[in-house]
Design an enzyme around this catalytic site. Structure first.
Site: not given
Ligand code: PA5
Length: 429
Positions: A282, A303, A418
């Site tokens: 951010e 792995h 938002k």
């Protein structure tokens, strides 16, 4: 408290030319007259960042809650309002399972109805309190979750009791949550205006949940204070936070590395990595610039991602955090019934094998794999070390964003998500 930084790469990362720039940005981070002073509360440490009397208040509240057998705290928050607390709890206490320990449940960090339903179902027969954390007080995920959970709590124990079990951490300047808290006489903890979400872990934002699980926040503060002093010089060779910032910048700018993988060798650092991703992602990812932050836990991910890291396309560098002293260790014992190679390790500890894996992997990835490696070694996973690491990365992040030429402290992209969501829901302001 020691943190060591080592750089393993064949590339020539000349940093001497950057002395002047680093000094300029160092002043911008530390000077009281900085144009960004309204966002630098986290670095005015502990004077502005820490509210010591609020810590005492929190301790008394927690003591009372525990006395009344309220041993579950539901923390409602998203992004910077929960990642720091989650990272700290896992880092300092480990992942458990624990036989008996106050429990923190994190909610409001998604819009998953399944997750919310399952956790509420679990709470049906439990005594719990709520800590809703939102600086703006209007973020949709925590606001919606709080509404549902508060109603549930009222149904469970009645309104009068419910009011004594809700703790609101928010800006005391303005916001919907602040108004709700005032109207319902909920206890309020202050989010300091000059500290943004992702820089807020060393403040009241995370302290209530940490105190709830009996973490000594003063030790975290001490670790952060030590780091604050240690990384207070503008000299690149002495200030590892700036050195780290500069090396990653040079890898990006001069050698076109667009991604950084933060690697830890402890599963309890999964959320530390998540916190770090938010901090750097951010702060830097704007104006079409920035290093994409991603992460892995070794040896687990060796792995799965190990193949790619060793031999796949080379657009990333690695930053490895290695914790020298484990919280607990186990000695490997010979099992006479087994004809196994593991028997040759008898007398050694599991942590020694983890360390060998770290050495072997670093060599394979840096030498044969040709991936630049930045190695950070920290003494242990204590509360003090947590505070130290957080302060280290926050200072590095501010420096790094300034070097890139972006504002470390805004997040216009998050704000636009938002805004669009609110538009979709028919809220016009
Ligand atoms: O770093 C940030 O500012 C954001 O990620 C916020 O932490 C997040 O969006 C939550 O915001 P708020 O605390 O206002 O609910």
């Amino acid at each position: 408290m020691s943190l060591n930084l080592e750089i393993k790469t064949k590339l020539k990362l000349n940093y001497q030319d950057f002395e002047e720039k680093i000094t300029e940005f160092h002043d911008r981070i530390n000077n009281k007259n900085s144009p960004d002073i309204n966002y630098l509360g986290w670095n005015q440490f502990p004077d502005i960042a820490i509210n010591f009397s609020e810590i005492e208040k929190m301790k008394n509240i927690v003591e009372n809650l525990h006395k009344n057998s309220i041993n579950i705290l539901v923390v409602i928050g998203i992004g910077g309002s929960y990642l720091g607390a989650k990272a700290a709890i896992d880092f300092i206490l480990g992942l458990g399972p624990f036989k008996k320990r106050p429990e923190v449940i994190f909610l409001g960090n998604s819009l998953s109805s399944t997750d919310l339903h399952q956790k509420i179902d679990y709470l049906k027969t439990k005594n719990f309190a709520i800590n809703v954390i939102s600086k703006s007080g209007s973020t949709i995920e925590p606001a919606l979750t709080f509404q549902i959970l508060y109603q549930f709590l009222v149904n469970q124990i009645g309104e009068k009791q419910a009011k004594t079990r809700v703790f609101v951490t928010t800006s005391i300047k303005s916001g919907e949550l602040l108004e709700i808290a005032k109207a319902n006489s909920f206890e309020i903890f202050e989010v300091i205006e000059s500290i943004g979400g992702r820089f807020s872990v060393l403040s009241s934002v995370s302290f209530f949940p940490l105190i709830f699980v009996n973490i000594n926040v003063h030790e975290i503060i001490q670790g952060a204070k030590d780091a604050h002093t240690k990384y207070s010089t503008s000299s690149i060779s002495e200030n590892y936070a700036y050195k780290y910032a500069l090396f990653r910048f040079l890898l990006y700018k001069k050698f076109n590395y667009k991604m950084e993988i933060l690697i830890a060798y402890e599963p309890f650092m999964l959320y530390f990595n998540e916190w770090w991703k938010q901090l750097f992602g951010e702060s830097e990812g704007k104006n079409l610039k920035g290093i994409f932050p991603t992460s892995a836990i070794f040896t687990t991910d060796l792995h799965s991602l190990g193949q790619f890291i060793q031999e796949g396309s080379k657009n990333f560098f690695q930053t490895v955090i290695y914790i020298e002293k484990p919280k607990f260790d186990l000695e490997i014992k010979k099992v006479v019934q087994f004809d196994s190679k593991i028997n040759t390790l008898s007398g050694k500890t599991v942590s020694k094998i983890n360390y060998q894996a770290f050495l072997a992997t670093t060599l394979a990835h840096s030498k044969e794999g040709n991936n630049p490696n930045l190695l950070l070694q920290i003494k242990d996973s204590s509360a003090k070390s947590f505070g130290h690491l957080v302060m280290f990365f926050e200072k590095a992040c501010a420096m790094s964003a300034y070097l890139l030429g972006v504002n470390p402290f805004d997040q216009p992209g998050v704000e636009s998500y938002k805004k669009e969501l609110k538009k979709n829901l028919g809220w016009n302001n």
